[in-house]
Design a protein around this motif. Structure first.
Motif, short mmCIF file in Angstrom:
data_model
loop_
_atom_site.label_atom_id
_atom_site.label_comp_id
_atom_site.label_asym_id
_atom_site.label_seq_id
_atom_site.Cartn_x
_atom_site.Cartn_y
_atom_site.Cartn_z
N UNK A 59 1.08 -1.11 -0.23
CA UNK A 59 -0.07 0.01 0.04
C UNK A 59 0.96 1.01 -0.13
N UNK A 60 0.07 2.37 -0.10
CA UNK A 60 1.16 3.34 -0.34
C UNK A 60 0.42 4.75 0.43
N UNK A 61 1.06 5.74 0.70
CA UNK A 61 0.67 6.78 1.72
C UNK A 61 -0.52 7.61 0.53
N UNK A 62 -1.33 8.49 1.24
CA UNK A 62 -2.07 9.06 0.47
C UNK A 62 -2.11 10.64 0.80
N UNK A 63 -2.47 11.41 -0.29
CA UNK A 63 -2.57 13.07 0.00
C UNK A 63 -3.91 13.16 -0.28
N UNK A 64 -4.55 14.26 0.39
CA UNK A 64 -5.87 14.85 -0.07
C UNK A 64 -5.90 16.07 -0.69
N UNK A 65 -6.85 16.34 -1.58
CA UNK A 65 -7.13 17.69 -2.31
C UNK A 65 -8.38 17.91 -2.04
N UNK A 66 -8.62 19.03 -1.41
CA UNK A 66 -10.10 19.37 -1.06
C UNK A 66 -10.41 20.48 -2.06
#
Length: 129
Positions: free
Chosen positions: A117-124
């Protein structure tokens, strides 16, 4: 190269699913199939999915079913998967272009691992009324 099956369920996702599919098509890893279950959407999701399947025959396969929930929809797509590896995708997510390539390289070099799995980033995104 080993085949990667990308499995996705979509329900009323017409605002996001096209960009999601484009992020899958744009993957640097070439040996892939994309299987998407339309889980009884009442918006334009079915038409968007069919349009992509028609433009990318052999790459994208679409299943249409009545609404039964995400788990059943994913399992329907999973039942058609032919890949050595399986990747689950949500209909409102985007992947970095080399995500699959890097994960397949890792799994191939490290067969003792069963998953990655990998890290995630969020874009609002904010809309203006």
């Amino acid at each position: 190269m080993m085949l990667v099956s990308i499995v996705m369920a979509a329900f009323n996702a017409d605002e996001t699913v096209a960009k999601t599919i484009e992020s899958l098509i744009d993957q640097t890893y070439g040996e892939k199939e994309i299987i998407i279950t339309n889980d009884g959407s009442s918006d334009s999701t079915p038409q968007i999915l069919d349009d992509f399947a028609n433009r990318y025959p052999g790459l994208i396969q679409v299943i249409h079913q009545t609404n039964q929930g995400q788990s059943i929809a994913r399992n329907a797509a999973l039942g058609l998967a032919k890949g050595h590896f399986i990747a689950f995708m949500d209909s409102d997510d985007l992947w970095a272009p080399n995500k699959i390539e890097r994960q397949v390289e890792f799994l191939t070099a490290n067969p003792e691992f069963g998953l990655v799995y990998c890290p995630s980033s969020y874009k609002l995104e904010h809309s203006r009324a």
